[in-house]
Design an enzyme around this catalytic site. Sequence first.
Site, PDB file in Angstrom:
ATOM      1  CG  ASP A  86      -1.984   0.985   1.279  1.00  0.00           C
ATOM      2  OD1 ASP A  86      -2.389   1.440   0.193  1.00  0.00           O
ATOM      3  OD2 ASP A  86      -2.471   1.301   2.390  1.00  0.00           O
ATOM      4  CG  HIS A  87      -0.364   4.838   0.230  1.00  0.00           C
ATOM      5  ND1 HIS A  87      -0.808   5.824  -0.619  1.00  0.00           N
ATOM      6  CD2 HIS A  87      -1.449   4.439   0.926  1.00  0.00           C
ATOM      7  CE1 HIS A  87      -2.108   6.014  -0.441  1.00  0.00           C
ATOM      8  NE2 HIS A  87      -2.528   5.179   0.490  1.00  0.00           N
ATOM      9  CG  HIS A 225      -6.007   4.803  -1.768  1.00  0.00           C
ATOM     10  ND1 HIS A 225      -4.951   4.313  -1.037  1.00  0.00           N
ATOM     11  CD2 HIS A 225      -5.855   4.315  -3.029  1.00  0.00           C
ATOM     12  CE1 HIS A 225      -4.200   3.566  -1.824  1.00  0.00           C
ATOM     13  NE2 HIS A 225      -4.723   3.557  -3.036  1.00  0.00           N
TER      14      HIS A 225
END
Length: 323
Positions: A86-87, A225
């Site tokens: 994630d990210h 998100h």
Amino acid sequence: GLVNTKEMFAKAVKGGYAIPAYNFNNMEQLQAIIMACVETKSPVILQVSKGARDYANMNILRNMARGATEYAKELGCEIPIVLHLDHGDSFETCKECIDNGFSSVMIDGSHFPYDENVALTKKVVEYAHQFGVTVEGELGVLAGIEDEVSSAVSHYTQPSEVIDFVSKTGVDSLAISIGTSHGANKFTPEQCTRNAEGILIPPPLRFDILEEIEKKLPGFPIVLHGSSSVPMEYVNMINEYGGKLKDSVGIPEEQLRLASKSAVCKINIDSDARLAMTAMVRKVFAEKPGEFDPRKYLGPARAELKKMYMHKNIDVLGSAGQA
Ligand code: G3H
Ligand code: 13P
Ligand code: NA
Ligand code: ZN
């Protein structure tokens, strides 16, 4: 074993539902996710943030995810499971995860100038695709804090950029900014209206922008998100048992239900799990002050989490029964 997002997303876009992308950094969260997704027969994306890696260690997390696939089988249903970064903040971070068996990564270059975002994302895609790993990119900046990156206001995704970005980078999915943001305070009270009971009602998501993006990229997997709903019951429970959460507001479930029916095929939820766990731990601490066995408070927290995830799969995302 773990799978990438390719087939999962194609099915979700066609079927008009969204795959849950749940963050995890500890055992009870992971168990609750797997129990809930097996019981509802839902595919699932297990996401690991940079913060989670720093907290729990890469080796431990990837082996936990592997264990999760065996655990699902043991529970009686082989649901598709993705292990996703994630990210991701750099090529190196993404490469490290790919080299460690992740089946999907996000490279978040959304805060860079457009051309830098394209170049960085393309570099990650070229590396990832050699190993069958799928890549999520992002255009537009969410309000609030994403790991080290922060922005006071949303910079909505510009529909005019999406075709160029997707074709130049080769990404498998695109995260967009249409008014969601990270955390439990997604809107300031000033951005909201109040209903008769004084409850904050947030402004609606920009479905007009989503529609324009869908027109430019028919059938292309879109990601949201910052999609926690920040349930009032958890906020109230936390405050009732000694917590101090103020002006908490999330994305109404009705809007996520609507988004799930569109090309949005991955919906990220982390904060709601934090709230559910914290609410239940506080309740047990308040009601049983003599308790000091962590299993006696993490167990109830895990049960509450499972209930929450099942509700998302069944009543919000529509992923239940799709495994
Ligand atoms: O993107 C935000 C996720 O909720 C992860 O948060 O960086 O605190 O683990 P974190
Ligand atoms: P929330 O903070 O709304 O749960 O969003 C989580 C997220 O987007 C993780 O990448
Ligand atoms: Na969908
Ligand atoms: Zn996010």
